[in-house]
Design a protein around this motif. Sequence first.
Motif, PDB file in Angstrom:
ATOM      1  N   VAL A  82      -3.383  -0.381  -3.716  1.00 56.11           N
ATOM      2  CA  VAL A  82      -2.049  -0.165  -3.141  1.00 56.11           C
ATOM      3  C   VAL A  82      -1.323   0.938  -3.915  1.00 56.11           C
ATOM      4  CG1 VAL A  82       0.223  -1.249  -2.809  1.00 56.11           C
ATOM      5  CG2 VAL A  82      -1.872  -2.505  -2.204  1.00 56.11           C
ATOM      6  N   ARG A  83      -1.397   0.876  -5.247  1.00 57.23           N
ATOM      7  CA  ARG A  83      -0.733   1.880  -6.096  1.00 57.23           C
ATOM      8  C   ARG A  83      -1.300   3.278  -5.862  1.00 57.23           C
ATOM      9  NH1 ARG A  83      -2.629   3.934 -10.396  1.00 57.23           N
ATOM     10  NH2 ARG A  83      -4.117   2.297 -10.901  1.00 57.23           N
ATOM     11  N   CYS A  85      -2.862   4.508  -3.245  1.00 62.94           N
ATOM     12  CA  CYS A  85      -2.530   5.026  -1.912  1.00 62.94           C
ATOM     13  C   CYS A  85      -1.071   5.504  -1.874  1.00 62.94           C
ATOM     14  CB  CYS A  85      -2.775   3.980  -0.834  1.00 62.94           C
ATOM     15  SG  CYS A  85      -4.532   3.673  -0.572  1.00 62.94           S
ATOM     16  N   ARG A  86      -0.215   4.784  -2.592  1.00 60.10           N
ATOM     17  CA  ARG A  86       1.190   5.173  -2.687  1.00 60.10           C
ATOM     18  C   ARG A  86       1.307   6.520  -3.416  1.00 60.10           C
ATOM     19  NH1 ARG A  86       3.700   0.408  -5.457  1.00 60.10           N
ATOM     20  NH2 ARG A  86       3.388  -0.725  -3.516  1.00 60.10           N
ATOM     21  N   GLN A  90       1.340   8.694  -0.294  1.00 62.26           N
ATOM     22  CA  GLN A  90       2.718   8.297   0.005  1.00 62.26           C
ATOM     23  C   GLN A  90       2.820   7.284   1.151  1.00 62.26           C
ATOM     24  OE1 GLN A  90       5.600  11.479  -0.287  1.00 62.26           O
ATOM     25  NE2 GLN A  90       4.067  12.859  -1.116  1.00 62.26           N
ATOM     26  N   VAL A  91       1.859   6.377   1.158  1.00 62.29           N
ATOM     27  CA  VAL A  91       1.873   5.326   2.186  1.00 62.29           C
ATOM     28  C   VAL A  91       1.719   3.952   1.532  1.00 62.29           C
ATOM     29  CG1 VAL A  91       0.969   6.717   4.079  1.00 62.29           C
ATOM     30  CG2 VAL A  91      -0.631   5.560   2.534  1.00 62.29           C
ATOM     31  N   GLU A  92       2.140   2.937   2.282  1.00 64.75           N
ATOM     32  CA  GLU A  92       1.912   1.558   1.867  1.00 64.75           C
ATOM     33  C   GLU A  92       0.715   1.036   2.649  1.00 64.75           C
ATOM     34  OE1 GLU A  92       3.630  -0.215  -0.466  1.00 64.75           O
ATOM     35  OE2 GLU A  92       4.626   1.687  -0.871  1.00 64.75           O
ATOM     36  N   VAL A  93      -0.235   0.451   1.939  1.00 64.56           N
ATOM     37  CA  VAL A  93      -1.395  -0.117   2.619  1.00 64.56           C
ATOM     38  C   VAL A  93      -1.561  -1.579   2.244  1.00 64.56           C
ATOM     39  CG1 VAL A  93      -2.602   2.115   2.656  1.00 64.56           C
ATOM     40  CG2 VAL A  93      -3.116   0.459   0.848  1.00 64.56           C
ATOM     41  N   GLU A  94      -2.305  -2.246   3.100  1.00 65.01           N
ATOM     42  CA  GLU A  94      -2.666  -3.634   2.842  1.00 65.01           C
ATOM     43  C   GLU A  94      -4.197  -3.707   2.789  1.00 65.01           C
ATOM     44  OE1 GLU A  94      -2.385  -7.956   5.103  1.00 65.01           O
ATOM     45  OE2 GLU A  94      -1.960  -6.109   6.184  1.00 65.01           O
ATOM     46  N   ALA A 122       3.082   1.083   6.170  1.00 62.34           N
ATOM     47  CA  ALA A 122       4.334   1.845   6.211  1.00 62.34           C
ATOM     48  C   ALA A 122       4.115   3.252   5.676  1.00 62.34           C
ATOM     49  CB  ALA A 122       5.410   1.145   5.381  1.00 62.34           C
ATOM     50  N   GLY A 123       4.951   4.171   6.162  1.00 64.47           N
ATOM     51  CA  GLY A 123       4.940   5.531   5.651  1.00 64.47           C
ATOM     52  C   GLY A 123       4.117   6.485   6.489  1.00 64.47           C
TER      53      GLY A 123
END
Length: 167
Positions: A82-83, A85-86, A90-94, A122-123
Amino acid sequence: MITYCSSCGSKTEPRLVAKQDLRACPKCDRIFFRNPKVVVIALIEDAGRVLLGRRDIEPGRGLWGLPGGYVDWDEHPEAALVRECREEMQVEVEPLELLPLQHIIVDDEGIVFLPYRARLVAGQPAAGDEVQEVGWFKPTGLPPLAFPSHRQVLQRWVQDLATRSVA
Ligand SMILES: [Zn+2]
């Protein structure tokens, strides 16, 4: 290689421990065991396309890859995913599912490589840290990739897609 002891600062020497060539400290007797590093990468899929980033760092600068990176020592691999990918996209992933892991020896390092299937939550994907640009790619139009490990994950994804479209 550990040249100086991190406990007492003495110069280390080679020592054979349980058939492994390791370094040890002659003064305080500390043995420097060697363990693999853990890397996570994300296979983020949307409408039959995969999200890739063009690397802005070596190795493989200018080539493409899946987002991901090293897991911190105290971090759950899914949190690292998750970190990363952010930071990079610049996105939120699951994270959805752990795909078959790979064990890789690169130069003098062992790496346990954990590919996850992940979902964008998100993003809008955009180039972040260590990335020049991002893009969505179809299986038939994948760009030049930086690493065989990523190629292996993507080949499996392409086969998977083909199986799904036949079924
Ligand atoms: Zn020492």
